[in-house]
Design a protein around this motif. Structure first.
Motif, PDB file in Angstrom:
ATOM      1  N   THR A  30       0.849  -1.192   0.000  1.00  0.00           N
ATOM      2  CA  THR A  30       0.000   0.000   0.000  1.00  0.00           C
ATOM      3  C   THR A  30       0.882   1.237   0.000  1.00  0.00           C
ATOM      4  O   THR A  30       2.039   1.191   0.420  1.00  0.00           O
ATOM      5  CB  THR A  30      -0.919   0.032   1.238  1.00  0.00           C
ATOM      6  OG1 THR A  30      -0.096  -0.001   2.415  1.00  0.00           O
ATOM      7  CG2 THR A  30      -1.878  -1.153   1.253  1.00  0.00           C
ATOM      8  N   PRO A  31       0.349   2.385  -0.474  1.00  0.00           N
ATOM      9  CA  PRO A  31       1.160   3.607  -0.511  1.00  0.00           C
ATOM     10  C   PRO A  31       1.655   4.055   0.855  1.00  0.00           C
ATOM     11  O   PRO A  31       2.748   4.559   0.992  1.00  0.00           O
ATOM     12  CB  PRO A  31       0.200   4.645  -1.105  1.00  0.00           C
ATOM     13  CG  PRO A  31      -0.833   3.863  -1.828  1.00  0.00           C
ATOM     14  CD  PRO A  31      -0.980   2.585  -1.065  1.00  0.00           C
ATOM     15  N   ARG A  32       0.820   3.901   1.895  1.00  0.00           N
ATOM     16  CA  ARG A  32       1.218   4.240   3.258  1.00  0.00           C
ATOM     17  C   ARG A  32       0.847   3.094   4.190  1.00  0.00           C
ATOM     18  O   ARG A  32      -0.013   2.281   3.872  1.00  0.00           O
ATOM     19  CB  ARG A  32       0.517   5.523   3.734  1.00  0.00           C
ATOM     20  CG  ARG A  32       0.899   6.793   2.981  1.00  0.00           C
ATOM     21  CD  ARG A  32       2.334   7.213   3.237  1.00  0.00           C
ATOM     22  NE  ARG A  32       2.630   7.443   4.640  1.00  0.00           N
ATOM     23  CZ  ARG A  32       2.410   8.600   5.279  1.00  0.00           C
ATOM     24  NH1 ARG A  32       1.857   9.615   4.642  1.00  0.00           N
ATOM     25  NH2 ARG A  32       2.743   8.725   6.554  1.00  0.00           N
ATOM     26  N   MET A  34       0.137   1.579   8.427  1.00  0.00           N
ATOM     27  CA  MET A  34      -0.615   1.929   9.628  1.00  0.00           C
ATOM     28  C   MET A  34      -0.009   3.147  10.310  1.00  0.00           C
ATOM     29  O   MET A  34       1.207   3.281  10.419  1.00  0.00           O
ATOM     30  CB  MET A  34      -0.605   0.768  10.622  1.00  0.00           C
ATOM     31  CG  MET A  34      -1.480  -0.404  10.243  1.00  0.00           C
ATOM     32  SD  MET A  34      -1.362  -1.739  11.471  1.00  0.00           S
ATOM     33  CE  MET A  34      -2.218  -0.988  12.866  1.00  0.00           C
ATOM     34  N   GLY A  35      -0.900   4.034  10.763  1.00  0.00           N
ATOM     35  CA  GLY A  35      -0.433   5.227  11.462  1.00  0.00           C
ATOM     36  C   GLY A  35      -0.491   6.478  10.612  1.00  0.00           C
ATOM     37  O   GLY A  35      -0.419   7.590  11.135  1.00  0.00           O
ATOM     38  N   ALA A  36      -0.624   6.321   9.290  1.00  0.00           N
ATOM     39  CA  ALA A  36      -0.739   7.500   8.425  1.00  0.00           C
ATOM     40  C   ALA A  36      -2.007   8.265   8.775  1.00  0.00           C
ATOM     41  O   ALA A  36      -3.045   7.678   9.086  1.00  0.00           O
ATOM     42  CB  ALA A  36      -0.743   7.079   6.960  1.00  0.00           C
ATOM     43  N   LYS A  37      -1.928   9.596   8.693  1.00  0.00           N
ATOM     44  CA  LYS A  37      -3.059  10.419   9.101  1.00  0.00           C
ATOM     45  C   LYS A  37      -3.220  11.624   8.191  1.00  0.00           C
ATOM     46  O   LYS A  37      -2.260  12.124   7.603  1.00  0.00           O
ATOM     47  CB  LYS A  37      -2.878  10.897  10.537  1.00  0.00           C
ATOM     48  CG  LYS A  37      -3.351   9.887  11.564  1.00  0.00           C
ATOM     49  CD  LYS A  37      -3.454  10.501  12.928  1.00  0.00           C
ATOM     50  CE  LYS A  37      -4.252   9.624  13.849  1.00  0.00           C
ATOM     51  NZ  LYS A  37      -3.977   8.202  13.709  1.00  0.00           N
ATOM     52  N   MET A  38      -4.467  12.103   8.134  1.00  0.00           N
ATOM     53  CA  MET A  38      -4.759  13.331   7.413  1.00  0.00           C
ATOM     54  C   MET A  38      -5.922  14.024   8.118  1.00  0.00           C
ATOM     55  O   MET A  38      -6.841  13.362   8.613  1.00  0.00           O
ATOM     56  CB  MET A  38      -5.116  13.039   5.952  1.00  0.00           C
ATOM     57  CG  MET A  38      -5.315  14.297   5.102  1.00  0.00           C
ATOM     58  SD  MET A  38      -5.543  13.911   3.336  1.00  0.00           S
ATOM     59  CE  MET A  38      -7.287  13.462   3.325  1.00  0.00           C
ATOM     60  N   GLY A  52      -1.860   9.595  -0.860  1.00  0.00           N
ATOM     61  CA  GLY A  52      -1.676  10.341  -2.096  1.00  0.00           C
ATOM     62  C   GLY A  52      -2.503   9.789  -3.251  1.00  0.00           C
ATOM     63  O   GLY A  52      -3.208   8.784  -3.132  1.00  0.00           O
ATOM     64  N   GLY A  53      -2.420  10.454  -4.383  1.00  0.00           N
ATOM     65  CA  GLY A  53      -3.054   9.991  -5.612  1.00  0.00           C
ATOM     66  C   GLY A  53      -4.553   9.815  -5.508  1.00  0.00           C
ATOM     67  O   GLY A  53      -5.263  10.562  -4.823  1.00  0.00           O
TER      68      GLY A  53
END
Length: 334
Positions: A30-32, A34-38, A52-53
């Motif tokens: 996957t691009p990111r 666990m833990g990625a946030k926005m 992204g994308g």
């Protein structure tokens, strides 16, 4: 992350609702992870990234919907070519994202994010805990003195065991560390330091520059770092307290000041210690430290020449190689 949490708190304090997106489970490529946030704000702007994308574009639309409907929900993306959920990113994995609607009118939410920012600002070892239930979504934060089983009785674990994000599927509880261990102390404020600081802060390191020359001790030279200490290299330990979780990066103007710094900080046993210099300078430095009675194993721990070998020449290139080495060291010791 630090900027994102500060902006969430500011928006909530000003009465504006926020949607926080958390990538709480990922499988395969996957691009990111666990833990990625926005964060998605009322004016349509975002901070952070969850991939992204196309996936991020779709999530932005869904975050807007969550804000309008004032509702939390979950969505899983299957990232392969043949699946019906495919949105054009052929990664071969799956990413589960929770859209957490945060109500600014609830004073508890404002207080929670105030506490989150306090933990981050003081580098208190702490954890973000989220209940990922569409009908009972909650966010909270606790320091490492808290016992999780006293908070959520169906999970019999200590918070201190979580150095990486973890999702308890049965109870829909997601736990992740809020702070990275240690501060990066950079000794010397020259061109390499000035190029290095923005790279380190962009990769979530806390940075303090120690410089004895007032000319190179202006905070504006280094971007968004915590502080600059403008004191003599003769009395370092009177002005800063380096701990075993910290990083020491020695980039002074010459080998004499390098040795002066090393003679004071090596006894602190920082997690990472790196010194800039040529191979000839490194050999001379090692000989000096050994004659000073420094243990040969401690000398061997010094990363010098500093950074990952990429053929770096310019200050920016050297800064990239140092940043890469610190990221690698941090990831190994999480």
């Amino acid at each position: 992350m630090k900027e994102m949490y500060k902006n969430i708190y500011t928006q909530l304090s000003n009465g504006h609702d926020v949607v926080m997106l958390s990538l709480y489970e990922s499988k395969g490529s996957t691009p990111r992870k666990m833990g990625a946030k926005m964060a998605y704000f009322e004016d349509g702007t975002t901070l952070g990234t969850i991939g992204g994308g196309a996936i991020e574009y779709d999530c932005t639309l869904l975050a807007k919907e969550a804000l309008i409907k004032q509702k939390s929900f979950q969505k899983t993306y299957i990232l392969n070519h043949n699946d019906a959920e495919n949105i054009g990113m052929v990664c071969g994995g799956s990413a589960s994202i929770f859209f957490h609607y945060i109500d600014a009118s609830d004073s508890k939410n404002v207080e929670i994010f105030k506490r989150i920012n306090s933990y981050i600002d003081t580098n208190t070892k702490s954890y973000l805990i989220s209940i990922l239930d569409e009908n009972n979504a909650q966010i909270d934060a606790f320091d490492d003195t808290s016992s999780l089983q006293n908070i959520y009785q169906n999970i019999d674990v200590e918070l201190t065991s979580f150095n990486t994000p973890h999702y308890f599927e049965n109870s829909k509880i997601y736990i992740e560390p809020l702070t990275e261990s240690g501060v990066v102390y950079i000794f010397g404020g020259g061109h390499v330091s000035q190029a290095l600081c923005p790279m380190l802060t962009a990769t979530n390191f806390r940075v303090v520059v120690y410089e004895d020359n007032e000319k190179f001790a202006s905070k504006k030279l280094f971007g968004n770092i915590e502080k600059v200490v403008n004191k003599s290299f003769l009395c370092i330990n009177e002005h800063i307290n380096i701990c075993e979780n910290d990083y020491a990066v020695v980039l002074t103007r010459g080998h004499k000041s390098d040795n002066l710094v090393l003679s004071q900080i090596m006894s602190k046993h920082p997690s990472y210690l790196g010194v800039i210099g040529s191979k000839k300078k490194v050999q001379a430095m090692h000989e000096y430290l050994l004659t000073c009675g420094v243990d040969k194993d401690d000398v061997a721990r010094i990363h010098s020449p500093i950074g990952i070998e990429i053929g770096a020449v310019t200050p920016a290139e050297i800064a990239i190689s140092i940043t890469a080495q610190l990221i690698h060291h941090r990831s190994k010791n999480r």
